[in-house]
Design a protein around this motif. Structure first.
Motif, short mmCIF file in Angstrom:
data_model
loop_
_atom_site.label_atom_id
_atom_site.label_comp_id
_atom_site.label_asym_id
_atom_site.label_seq_id
_atom_site.Cartn_x
_atom_site.Cartn_y
_atom_site.Cartn_z
N THR A 41 2.76 14.34 8.97
CA THR A 41 1.64 14.05 7.71
C THR A 41 0.35 15.04 8.52
O THR A 41 -0.41 15.06 7.91
CB THR A 41 1.13 13.00 8.02
N THR A 132 -1.64 4.31 -0.52
CA THR A 132 -0.53 2.93 -0.26
C THR A 132 -0.43 2.06 -1.11
O THR A 132 0.44 0.76 -0.88
CB THR A 132 -1.11 3.20 1.00
N ASP A 133 -1.38 2.29 -2.25
CA ASP A 133 -1.69 1.02 -3.15
C ASP A 133 -1.29 1.35 -3.92
O ASP A 133 -1.21 1.83 -5.58
CB ASP A 133 -2.68 0.64 -3.10
N GLU A 139 8.88 3.55 -4.03
CA GLU A 139 8.78 3.67 -2.97
C GLU A 139 8.72 5.26 -2.59
O GLU A 139 9.11 6.66 -3.47
CB GLU A 139 9.49 3.36 -1.80
#
Length: 319
Positions: A41, A132-133, A139
């Motif tokens: 990341t 993320t929401d 996925e």
């Protein structure tokens, strides 16, 4: 790098003991996981722009906020072009498994998952920039779709790719992976934008905007990943063995110069996309593969932005 033959036993380091720091105890598991996640990341910064770190340099575009906004703007432009549709392939009403290659911000995959709750959607990208929401049936995976796939063969009803120009060195291999992972009767749809501006009245001739296409094609050749895929995809797909190949072309004006309201709106958004995107499109490729200085790139970008505001230039590109 030393490797172990598959028939050779892996030797055990007998010197390891309970105090060895390379293993640690259970308390170190979270730290190890965090370190691995951070390696994926974190980002690379060059020439004032931010790029992905996972397999750094394999993709040319930045992934900072400016680039993300640009990707989302073009998602809206694609929807305008297709009258609100996310795709044109005649898939079933209840697809079970769907794959989105090079998902970017994930906006297409999010919309698709929302509209198709029956589908389990997987979306991959090199950059961890997705929200993320998201819908529960979606996925996101950090992965390189140009590497060998690890998905189960013949498992997807629909595979989607959009704007992967300059991403792929070997389209026959990529298309082979796609075919092997589609269910019998499944569909693959690829949507690309030509990087070559055109005009029907020769108003583009001799402008800075007119120089962009040849420069982009040259970058692709030197980078080893073609920017001609909008022009070449039909031939490459048929050569790979796809059947029922449909190739459709839509015109995207660059600027609000058309009379038709829909084309005028598309042109306005496309011009904004060029204005905000041109720096990121050029910076990595021009510095590394054309040998340009950042100052030279800034001058070209300024000249192209000037052309974008010239009402006498009636340019467009194919999608």
């Amino acid at each position: 790098m030393a490797a172990t033959d598959s028939n050779e036993l892996i030797r055990i380091d007998e010197s390891l003991n309970d105090a060895d720091s390379s293993y640690g105890g259970d308390s170190d598991h979270a730290s190890e996981t965090t370190s691995l996640y951070s390696a994926i990341t974190k980002h690379v910064y060059e020439n004032g722009r931010r790029y992905h770190s996972y397999r750094a340099g394999t993709y040319w575009g930045p992934d900072d906020e400016i680039a993300q906004d640009n990707l989302d703007l073009y998602h809206h432009t694609f929807l305008l072009t297709l009258d609100g549709k996310l795709f044109l392939a005649p898939i079933t009403n209840n697809p079970q498994r769907v794959l989105d290659l090079g998902t970017g911000t994930g906006i297409w995959a999010i919309d698709f998952a929302d509209q198709h709750p029956s589908a389990s959607v997987v979306a991959t990208d090199l950059s961890p920039i997705q929200p993320t929401d998201v819908p529960p049936n979606l996925e996101f995976q950090i992965d390189d779709f140009c590497q060998p796939w690890t998905f189960r063969k013949e498992s997807f009803d629909f595979i989607h790719a959009r704007s992967i120009y300059g991403c792929v060195a070997d389209y026959p291999t990529l298309y082979s992976e796609v075919m092997e992972h589609l269910k019998p009767g499944g569909w693959f749809e690829q949507t690309e934008i030509s990087v070559v501006p055109k005009s029907e009245d020769e108003s583009l001739n001799g402008t800075s905007l007119d120089t962009w296409g040849p420069l982009a094609w040259e970058c692709g050749e030197k980078f080893g990943k073609s920017f001609r895929i909008a022009e070449d995809s039909k031939e490459l797909m048929e050569a790979a063995g796809f059947v029922n190949v449909t190739y459709r072309t839509f015109k995207w004006p660059i600027g609000p110069w058309p009379k038709d309201p829909k084309m005028k709106e598309i042109g306005a958004f496309n011009r904004l996309g060029w204005d905000e995107g041109i720096n990121g499109w050029a910076m990595f490729l021009f510095t590394k593969y054309l040998g340009w200085r950042t100052e030279e790139i800034q001058v070209l970008c300024a000249q192209i932005r000037r052309d974008l505001r010239n009402k006498a230039i009636h340019s467009y590109q194919d999608m």
